[in-house]
Write a protein that holds these residues in place. Structure first.
Motif, short mmCIF file in Angstrom:
data_model
loop_
_atom_site.label_atom_id
_atom_site.label_comp_id
_atom_site.label_asym_id
_atom_site.label_seq_id
_atom_site.Cartn_x
_atom_site.Cartn_y
_atom_site.Cartn_z
N ASP A 16 37.79 19.08 -8.70
CA ASP A 16 38.90 19.87 -8.18
C ASP A 16 40.10 19.68 -9.09
OD1 ASP A 16 40.54 21.41 -6.61
OD2 ASP A 16 40.95 19.82 -5.16
N LEU A 17 40.02 20.29 -10.28
CA LEU A 17 41.02 20.07 -11.31
C LEU A 17 41.90 21.29 -11.49
CD1 LEU A 17 39.05 18.32 -14.21
CD2 LEU A 17 40.89 17.33 -12.88
N GLU A 18 43.20 21.08 -11.43
CA GLU A 18 44.14 22.15 -11.73
C GLU A 18 43.99 22.56 -13.20
OE1 GLU A 18 48.98 22.98 -11.79
OE2 GLU A 18 48.15 21.15 -10.87
N GLY A 19 43.86 23.84 -13.45
CA GLY A 19 43.73 24.33 -14.83
C GLY A 19 42.32 24.55 -15.28
N GLU A 21 39.19 26.52 -15.76
CA GLU A 21 38.97 27.96 -15.76
C GLU A 21 37.48 28.29 -15.92
OE1 GLU A 21 41.35 29.04 -19.11
OE2 GLU A 21 43.22 29.09 -17.96
N LEU A 44 38.68 23.63 -19.80
CA LEU A 44 39.96 22.98 -19.51
C LEU A 44 40.69 22.72 -20.82
CD1 LEU A 44 41.78 21.67 -17.30
CD2 LEU A 44 40.60 19.51 -17.80
N ASP A 234 42.40 10.24 -8.30
CA ASP A 234 43.50 10.79 -9.09
C ASP A 234 43.47 10.26 -10.52
OD1 ASP A 234 44.44 12.38 -7.05
OD2 ASP A 234 45.95 10.93 -6.38
N LYS A 237 40.82 12.14 -12.39
CA LYS A 237 41.28 13.48 -12.76
C LYS A 237 42.24 13.42 -13.95
CE LYS A 237 40.97 15.59 -8.15
NZ LYS A 237 41.76 16.23 -7.06
N GLN A 238 43.15 12.43 -13.93
CA GLN A 238 44.08 12.27 -15.04
C GLN A 238 43.32 12.03 -16.34
OE1 GLN A 238 46.65 9.25 -12.69
NE2 GLN A 238 47.99 9.98 -14.31
N LYS A 241 41.66 15.32 -17.54
CA LYS A 241 42.67 16.25 -18.04
C LYS A 241 43.27 15.79 -19.37
CE LYS A 241 45.40 18.35 -15.13
NZ LYS A 241 46.37 18.68 -14.05
#
Length: 296
Positions: A16-19, A21, A44, A234, A237-238, A241
């Motif tokens: 569930d990663l923002e950005g 695509e 990403l 979190d 995820k960091q 990203k």
């Protein structure tokens, strides 16, 4: 020059990663059976990613029941060149606290109920595991953690236990005496199979507890583990990203400077006329590079 495609094996919360695509779940078939789940493809920061839930979405499979061969095989078939493995561990060291991240570089494998090789009767191969993880990929991951401002420890020995039960106190003290730093259930034979499949492999583990050796912390408490795991999502995820743009800026990184992508060059022992055709067919993805070069 092979294009870098990063495979990520870990828990469902990482995806569930923002950005992220162009997301799409795709079932990839393997001759070694069913993988843990479909693969989630996406992009990403310009980097192609392929996610695989190690235990399946909803955590369906115990560490013993995971089809590790199928998992690595489908990632290979999906074009993955590098694997970032993220998992939870117990700590054998006072300074490796719950919530800490460790970039593992060595293993002691105590698992006994798992298929540990793609090879066997009819096609024998012995890859080197002196250095079971990719130092080059680990360097990139370390830089990503620095960029993300996430604290970590570089290098550590991972004791792979069968499970699904946790250690006895006697076992925990024995593993500490062996010089192990962390303990987990899911990195073996994952790391061995990644090497056989000629893929770079970097494990980042998240400490959730002190196993059962620490007198001030008692035995492993599953509620405490789950609490730390949620907090560590979190950080995972960091990490993803931060790794993605670094790899995206290294499009010409392969071939691997450490030789991970040529691990089979000196490993195959069986002469061509003695190789089992049925096993060869199953190994079509794992040995594709080797046979292409043999055919030249």
């Amino acid at each position: 020059m092979k294009k870098t495609r990063l495979g990520i094996i870990g828990g469902s919360g990482l995806y569930d990663l923002e950005g992220l695509e162009d997301m799409r779940w795709i079932r990839v078939e393997s001759p070694f059976g069913e993988a843990s789940d479909e693969l989630l493809f996406g992009t990403l920061e310009g980097q192609e990613l392929v996610f695989l839930p190690r235990h399946g979405r909803g955590h369906k499979y115990s560490p013993t029941d995971i089809n590790y061969r199928a998992n690595i095989d489908v990632l290979k078939r999906a074009g993955v060149t590098d694997i970032l493995s993220i998992s939870a561990v117990g700590s054998f060291r006072e300074d490796l606290k719950p919530g800490d991240l460790v970039i593992v570089d060595q293993y002691i494998d105590r698992t006994f109920a798992r298929q540990k090789s793609f090879f066997g009767e009819g096609f024998v191969a012995h890859v080197s595991l002196a250095h079971p993880t990719c130092e080059t990929l680990s360097d990139i991951v370390e830089q990503a953690l620095k960029n993300a401002g996430v604290d970590y420890h570089r290098c550590g020995t991972y004791l792979a236990m069968e499970g699904p039960q946790f250690s006895t106190i006697a076992e925990s003290h024995m593993y500490r005496a062996w010089g192990c730093d962390v303990i987990g259930m899911s990195n073996m034979p994952e790391a061995k199979l990644a090497r056989e499949a000629e893929m770079c492999y970097c494990p980042v583990v998240m400490v959730t507890d002190y196993d059962s050796w620490h007198p001030a912390h008692g035995t492993v408490d599953i509620k405490e583990i789950l609490s730390v795991l949620r907090a560590n999502v979190d950080k995972g995820k960091q990490l993803v990203k931060a790794v993605a743009p670094l790899l995206a800026g290294m499009a010409d990184r392969h071939p691997c400077a450490r030789g991970c992508d040529h691990a089979l060059d000196m490993a195959v022992m069986t002469s061509p006329e003695q190789r089992d055709p049925m096993l060869l067919a199953k190994l079509s993805a794992v040995t594709a590079r080797l046979f292409q070069e043999e055919a030249k």
